[in-house]
Design an enzyme around this catalytic site. Sequence first.
Site, mmCIF file in Angstrom:
data_model
loop_
_atom_site.group_PDB
_atom_site.id
_atom_site.type_symbol
_atom_site.label_atom_id
_atom_site.label_comp_id
_atom_site.label_asym_id
_atom_site.label_seq_id
_atom_site.Cartn_x
_atom_site.Cartn_y
_atom_site.Cartn_z
ATOM 1 N N LYS A 1 0.831 -1.209 0.000
ATOM 2 C CA LYS A 1 0.000 0.000 0.000
ATOM 3 C C LYS A 1 0.863 1.255 0.000
ATOM 4 O O LYS A 1 2.048 1.223 0.315
ATOM 5 C CB LYS A 1 -0.958 -0.018 1.196
ATOM 6 N N ARG B 1 -3.542 -10.053 4.970
ATOM 7 C CA ARG B 1 -4.072 -10.054 3.598
ATOM 8 C C ARG B 1 -2.974 -9.506 2.687
ATOM 9 O O ARG B 1 -2.568 -8.346 2.812
ATOM 10 C CB ARG B 1 -5.329 -9.193 3.512
#
Length: 292
Positions: free
Chosen positions: A236, A270
């Site tokens: 991210k 995740r």
Amino acid sequence: MLITQSAGKFLKRKSSLQIGDDQIDLSIPVVMGIVNVTPDSFYDGGKMEDEANMLKAVETMIADGVTIVDVGAVSTRPGADSVSTKEELARLLPAVQAIRKEFPDVALSVDTFRSWVAVRVIDEVGAIIVNDISGGTLDSKMFETVGRLQVPYILSHIKGTPQTMQDDPYYDDIIKDISSYFAEKVKRLTKLGVQDVVIDPGFGFGKTLDHNYELLNRLDSFKVFQLPVMAGLSRKSMIWQALDIEAKDALNGTSVANTMALLGGADILRVHDVKEAVEAVKIFCEIKASIK
């Protein structure tokens, strides 16, 4: 603190997830592998739209030790275009059907904020986990639907929508604010009969860089809910912006962030890169086992 005193009453500490007749043990953290069947994935650039590529990727994930495969058909990156329910299902159903047929034993999760999509997928392939990045804010029927379907639900925090969430997000106190959000929603889910709830603080979903790192540093604050915690940090912007690199080069930073999340109590990671995340879990378990 009122929030922490009341939140723990909702559910006893969950160390497993029940998916139909199958159970996922969370006494040791597990890894969820990401499969984005979208044309505009920030990481794989739409490669998973091809069924052969997708199945090969899932096969590799399973060989690398994945526990859950999370399939999504709508991009939720900041500013992403909206996609109709029809288009989401046209992308998603063939993917989950192919994975279920080829790998019948792998646990499936579907990344969707639409209750009707969850219903259709479950009709086609059986019990799954519903991974809702909106925490029920984008579909008022989501909570009652997962309660009726009796499937695990990942309750994520988001501020706004994917189109607006990064428009100058603000919190009085990010941990208190997100805890209040979880307290109210967990209570509603429990009343509707949802047996398995996972909380996800929503890294990158309506948070600045500083917000994200404060969340990571204080992830253990959410243990009060006595519920499994999922951390979705993989490649991210909070990682590649901090390192002044691109997402494609953010694997090492992701591994560091995942390790910090494990130390903070994450039960599910995740990720895009399963092998490295599984290795992080193994190292974490060695550290934990060494504590006398």
